[in-house]
Motif scaffolding. Structure first.
Motif, PDB file in Angstrom:
ATOM      1  N   CYS A   1       2.353  -2.163  -5.893  1.00  0.00           N
ATOM      2  CA  CYS A   1       1.466  -1.170  -5.278  1.00  0.00           C
ATOM      3  C   CYS A   1      -0.060  -1.337  -5.794  1.00  0.00           C
ATOM      4  O   CYS A   1      -0.288  -1.542  -6.894  1.00  0.00           O
TER       5      CYS A   1
ATOM      6  N   THR B   1       0.906  -1.193  -0.048  1.00  0.00           N
ATOM      7  CA  THR B   1      -0.062  -0.111  -0.109  1.00  0.00           C
ATOM      8  C   THR B   1       1.028   1.241   0.132  1.00  0.00           C
ATOM      9  O   THR B   1       1.803   1.390   1.007  1.00  0.00           O
ATOM     10  N   MET B   2       0.768   2.020  -0.880  1.00  0.00           N
ATOM     11  CA  MET B   2       1.603   3.132  -1.015  1.00  0.00           C
ATOM     12  C   MET B   2       1.505   4.033   0.200  1.00  0.00           C
ATOM     13  O   MET B   2       0.267   4.180   0.860  1.00  0.00           O
TER      14      MET B   2
ATOM     15  N   SER C   1       6.780   3.122   0.190  1.00  0.00           N
ATOM     16  CA  SER C   1       6.344   1.848   0.844  1.00  0.00           C
ATOM     17  C   SER C   1       7.001   0.477   0.348  1.00  0.00           C
ATOM     18  O   SER C   1       7.383  -0.437   1.054  1.00  0.00           O
ATOM     19  N   LYS C   2       7.622   0.640  -0.999  1.00  0.00           N
ATOM     20  CA  LYS C   2       8.120  -0.621  -1.214  1.00  0.00           C
ATOM     21  C   LYS C   2       9.378  -0.900  -0.738  1.00  0.00           C
ATOM     22  O   LYS C   2       9.900  -1.921  -0.434  1.00  0.00           O
TER      23      LYS C   2
ATOM     24  N   THR D   1       5.476   4.838  -7.945  1.00  0.00           N
ATOM     25  CA  THR D   1       5.144   3.730  -7.059  1.00  0.00           C
ATOM     26  C   THR D   1       6.396   3.031  -6.442  1.00  0.00           C
ATOM     27  O   THR D   1       6.330   2.390  -5.453  1.00  0.00           O
TER      28      THR D   1
END
Length: 391
Positions: free
Chosen positions: A382, A164-165, A222-223, A206
């Protein structure tokens, strides 16, 4: 065939008068640059037999290498590739023409098998006579599937890791997405490249806001936070891991972020060309000075061989042989070919190229001959973004 242009020219001249050689190993780049020398050599000593490995490099008939391959009248012609048609059936043209299977020029071939339309009636919007083309390809191709011929290869598993971003990523993503939608309301040709560039921008968002020049922050990706946890878990289990991104800037971020894992790194700037023996010896003499002549012959020879290895291959050796090197970080376009990374049991993609064939080439660096363990491939995706569409 290595060395400077002048050294190669001398070598070609000597080959023309020598009976001591049977075959010539040459890179595509050197073939392109030295085509006139090769034509002269062919005049002296008929070049009968040609094998093009990684032949997808010649698939574009309008590229320089895709043009010059036709200038040597080889009697026997073979092309080897695991990805013959990564994007379009029309990519078969140069293989078929090189193989003397067809006698059409590119425009005749395109008109025979492509349906034109779109802006000015010049865009390819579909294909026709496809069964005919398929038969033409099949009648001249010997196909071998990896799973049929390499039965000793261990299992490969694919896992999608949903991410989730962060709120900051989501805001920027929504803004870029809205700009694309506004561009597409106006269908003028000038707007299309702008929209395509922004699609690439969506992919970068993303991955990390750092890729679009944002101020460094933990909320930028978030990645990367998910990757932190995944790498910690895998490497603590004594596993070696490959991480791929198609963006060089992301590779640089990963190299700095995970420097404690002593990573091997390859991107487009890592030199793939080794030194010639003469150049290696000259380099070492400058390095060692008078001490060079005090070394034993065996020591000097070992140093010369080491100095001849390219920077790219050194990174491979580091990952394969150095136990302290737990991680390989690669820029996908620079790592699809010519690498053996069988020490890895896990391959992680931060982002994806548009062609599945290129994705397969990348994870096959680990899942190939010499791999003794099962391989797991992870895709960081994402949710609700362009990632899902591309994958």
């Amino acid at each position: 065939m290595v060395g400077t242009q002048r050294q190669r020219h001398r070598l070609y001249s000597s080959l023309g008068y020598s009976d001591d050689w049977t075959f010539l190993i040459i890179s595509y780049e050197t073939f392109r640059e030295d085509i006139q020398n090769l034509q002269l050599l062919d005049n002296y000593k008929k070049l009968d037999f040609c094998v093009f490995d990684e032949a997808h490099k010649i698939k574009n008939p309008r590229s320089k290498i895709g043009t010059v391959i036709h200038r040597i009248p080889f009697t026997y012609r073979y092309v080897l590739t695991a990805t013959p048609l990564p994007n379009s059936p029309l990519e078969a043209y140069n293989y078929l023409y090189f193989g003397k299977v067809i006698n059409m020029n590119w425009y005749q071939f395109e008109n025979r098998y492509a349906i034109k339309g779109g802006y000015g009636g010049k865009e390819i919007v579909g294909y026709k006579n496809i069964r005919e083309l398929k038969k033409l390809i099949q009648d001249n191709m010997l196909r071998r599937r990896k799973e049929d011929k390499l039965k000793e290869l261990p299992e490969i598993t694919f896992k999608t890791v949903p991410v989730t971003m962060t709120p900051a990523q989501q805001r920027v993503y929504n803004a870029v997405k809205q700009e694309i939608l506004e561009d597409l309301k106006d269908t003028s040709l000038k707007k299309v490249p702008n929209a395509l560039a922004k699609l690439m921008r969506l992919q970068q968002v993303t991955g990390s806001l750092d890729l679009i020049g944002a101020k460094p922050s933990k909320s930028n990706s978030s990645k990367l936070l998910a990757l932190d946890d995944l790498l910690e878990s895998l490497i603590e289990s004594k596993e070696k891991v490959i991480v791929f991104s198609k963006f060089k800037e992301m590779v640089n971020i990963l190299e700095e972020r995970y420097k404690d894992y002593n990573p091997a790194v390859i991107h487009g700037d890592v030199d793939a060309n080794g030194r010639t023996k003469t150049a290696a010896e000259r380099y070492l003499k400058n390095q060692y000075g008078d001490q060079w002549y005090k070394l034993s012959l065996e020591k000097r020879q070992a140093l010369i061989e080491e100095a001849m290895v390219s920077e790219r291959q050194k990174e491979v050796y580091k990952f394969q042989n150095d136990d302290s090197c737990k991680l390989f970080i690669g820029c996908t376009p620079a790592c699809r070919e010519g690498l053996t990374l069988t020490k890895a049991t896990h391959v992680i993609f931060i982002d994806f190229e548009w062609s599945h064939a290129y994705l397969e080439q990348a994870y096959s660096r680990a899942h190939r001959i010499g791999q003794r363990n099962a391989v797991t491939v992870y895709f960081l995706v994402c949710q609700g973004t362009i990632d899902e569409h591309i994958l």
